[in-house]
Design a protein around this motif. Structure first.
Motif, PDB file in Angstrom:
ATOM      1  N   ALA A  25      43.947  34.241  46.435  1.00 37.57           N
ATOM      2  CA  ALA A  25      42.478  34.544  46.191  1.00 37.57           C
ATOM      3  C   ALA A  25      42.078  35.982  45.547  1.00 37.57           C
ATOM      4  O   ALA A  25      40.987  35.811  44.684  1.00 37.57           O
ATOM      5  CB  ALA A  25      41.844  35.046  47.696  1.00 37.57           C
ATOM      6  N   GLY A  26      42.987  36.946  45.489  1.00 36.33           N
ATOM      7  CA  GLY A  26      42.589  38.206  44.881  1.00 36.33           C
ATOM      8  C   GLY A  26      42.780  37.872  43.218  1.00 36.33           C
ATOM      9  O   GLY A  26      41.877  38.500  42.474  1.00 36.33           O
ATOM     10  N   GLU A  27      43.852  37.174  42.761  1.00 33.32           N
ATOM     11  CA  GLU A  27      43.941  36.927  41.527  1.00 33.32           C
ATOM     12  C   GLU A  27      42.866  36.004  40.934  1.00 33.32           C
ATOM     13  O   GLU A  27      42.343  36.065  39.794  1.00 33.32           O
ATOM     14  CB  GLU A  27      45.363  36.216  41.183  1.00 33.32           C
ATOM     15  N   ARG A  28      42.280  34.935  41.807  1.00 34.65           N
ATOM     16  CA  ARG A  28      41.516  34.086  41.608  1.00 34.65           C
ATOM     17  C   ARG A  28      40.040  34.861  41.214  1.00 34.65           C
ATOM     18  O   ARG A  28      39.610  34.437  40.238  1.00 34.65           O
ATOM     19  CB  ARG A  28      41.255  33.033  42.555  1.00 34.65           C
ATOM     20  N   SER A  29      39.742  35.609  41.993  1.00 28.07           N
ATOM     21  CA  SER A  29      38.498  36.517  41.956  1.00 28.07           C
ATOM     22  C   SER A  29      38.758  37.226  40.604  1.00 28.07           C
ATOM     23  O   SER A  29      37.737  37.363  39.564  1.00 28.07           O
ATOM     24  CB  SER A  29      38.377  37.404  43.079  1.00 28.07           C
ATOM     25  N   ARG A  30      39.670  37.970  40.226  1.00 27.52           N
ATOM     26  CA  ARG A  30      40.071  38.927  39.205  1.00 27.52           C
ATOM     27  C   ARG A  30      39.806  37.887  37.858  1.00 27.52           C
ATOM     28  O   ARG A  30      39.380  38.348  36.876  1.00 27.52           O
ATOM     29  CB  ARG A  30      41.299  39.457  39.198  1.00 27.52           C
ATOM     30  N   LEU A  31      40.171  36.705  37.956  1.00 26.84           N
ATOM     31  CA  LEU A  31      40.457  35.839  36.819  1.00 26.84           C
ATOM     32  C   LEU A  31      39.242  34.843  36.467  1.00 26.84           C
ATOM     33  O   LEU A  31      39.228  33.999  35.622  1.00 26.84           O
ATOM     34  CB  LEU A  31      41.749  35.151  36.520  1.00 26.84           C
ATOM     35  N   LEU A  32      38.304  34.970  37.601  1.00 25.28           N
ATOM     36  CA  LEU A  32      37.105  33.833  37.400  1.00 25.28           C
ATOM     37  C   LEU A  32      36.362  33.816  36.239  1.00 25.28           C
ATOM     38  O   LEU A  32      36.037  32.910  35.616  1.00 25.28           O
ATOM     39  CB  LEU A  32      36.065  33.913  38.731  1.00 25.28           C
ATOM     40  N   GLU A  33      35.879  34.939  35.653  1.00 26.16           N
ATOM     41  CA  GLU A  33      35.119  35.211  34.544  1.00 26.16           C
ATOM     42  C   GLU A  33      35.993  34.507  33.313  1.00 26.16           C
ATOM     43  O   GLU A  33      35.382  33.654  32.359  1.00 26.16           O
ATOM     44  CB  GLU A  33      34.575  36.540  34.225  1.00 26.16           C
ATOM     45  N   GLU A  34      37.053  34.997  33.255  1.00 29.15           N
ATOM     46  CA  GLU A  34      38.037  34.389  32.111  1.00 29.15           C
ATOM     47  C   GLU A  34      38.165  33.029  32.331  1.00 29.15           C
ATOM     48  O   GLU A  34      38.002  32.346  31.200  1.00 29.15           O
ATOM     49  CB  GLU A  34      39.392  35.283  32.155  1.00 29.15           C
ATOM     50  N   HIS A  35      38.206  32.530  33.260  1.00 26.05           N
ATOM     51  CA  HIS A  35      38.572  30.939  33.653  1.00 26.05           C
ATOM     52  C   HIS A  35      37.079  30.245  33.090  1.00 26.05           C
ATOM     53  O   HIS A  35      37.301  29.245  32.288  1.00 26.05           O
ATOM     54  CB  HIS A  35      38.668  30.819  35.073  1.00 26.05           C
ATOM     55  N   LYS A  36      36.064  30.799  33.564  1.00 25.42           N
ATOM     56  CA  LYS A  36      34.626  30.038  33.375  1.00 25.42           C
ATOM     57  C   LYS A  36      34.617  30.517  31.714  1.00 25.42           C
ATOM     58  O   LYS A  36      34.140  29.304  31.086  1.00 25.42           O
ATOM     59  CB  LYS A  36      33.486  30.893  33.973  1.00 25.42           C
ATOM     60  N   ALA A  37      35.038  31.266  30.969  1.00 27.30           N
ATOM     61  CA  ALA A  37      34.777  31.419  29.436  1.00 27.30           C
ATOM     62  C   ALA A  37      35.749  30.518  28.780  1.00 27.30           C
ATOM     63  O   ALA A  37      35.400  29.946  27.813  1.00 27.30           O
ATOM     64  CB  ALA A  37      34.999  33.060  29.229  1.00 27.30           C
ATOM     65  N   TYR A  38      36.972  30.448  29.228  1.00 26.31           N
ATOM     66  CA  TYR A  38      37.952  29.264  28.765  1.00 26.31           C
ATOM     67  C   TYR A  38      37.381  28.011  28.882  1.00 26.31           C
ATOM     68  O   TYR A  38      37.304  27.274  27.877  1.00 26.31           O
ATOM     69  CB  TYR A  38      39.185  29.459  29.543  1.00 26.31           C
ATOM     70  N   LEU A  39      36.579  27.473  29.980  1.00 23.41           N
ATOM     71  CA  LEU A  39      36.022  26.233  30.037  1.00 23.41           C
ATOM     72  C   LEU A  39      34.902  26.073  29.339  1.00 23.41           C
ATOM     73  O   LEU A  39      34.730  25.089  28.627  1.00 23.41           O
ATOM     74  CB  LEU A  39      35.557  25.905  31.486  1.00 23.41           C
TER      75      LEU A  39
END
Length: 98
Positions: free
Chosen positions: A14-28
């Motif tokens: 969950a912590g890793e997911r929160s940390r990467l959320l904006e990067e994940h959204k930008a990738y999409l």
């Protein structure tokens, strides 16, 4: 072809997911493939991983596999499981736009 990814997050990440959320959204948002729909499910039950779906239009399943493999969530192991598959929708209002 229409393809889908169904992914289940690892609750322990969950912590890793929160940390990467904006990067994940930008990738999409910057994807080279045509994403038709994408988003998370409703909040998961206690102790369960959240789920997310991506539906896209691509030339080949291999193209979608490469897109998925480069997703920050996939690269970092945020997802406990990932299913990728060709989908052949046959009914629905959204078919008119495909």
């Amino acid at each position: 072809m229409i393809v889908a990814r169904y992914a289940v997050s690892d609750p322990g990440k969950a912590g890793e997911r929160s940390r990467l959320l904006e990067e994940h959204k930008a990738y999409l948002h910057g994807a080279a493939i045509r994403i038709l729909l994408s988003g998370p499910s409703a909040p998961p039950a206690e102790g369960k991983g959240s789920t997310a779906v991506v539906i896209a239009e691509v030339e080949t399943l291999a193209e979608f596999e490469a897109f998925s493999a480069a997703d920050p969530f996939v690269r970092s192991g945020v997802y406990r499981s990932i299913d990728l598959f060709e989908w052949r929708p046959t009914l629905g209002l959204l078919l008119e736009g495909l």
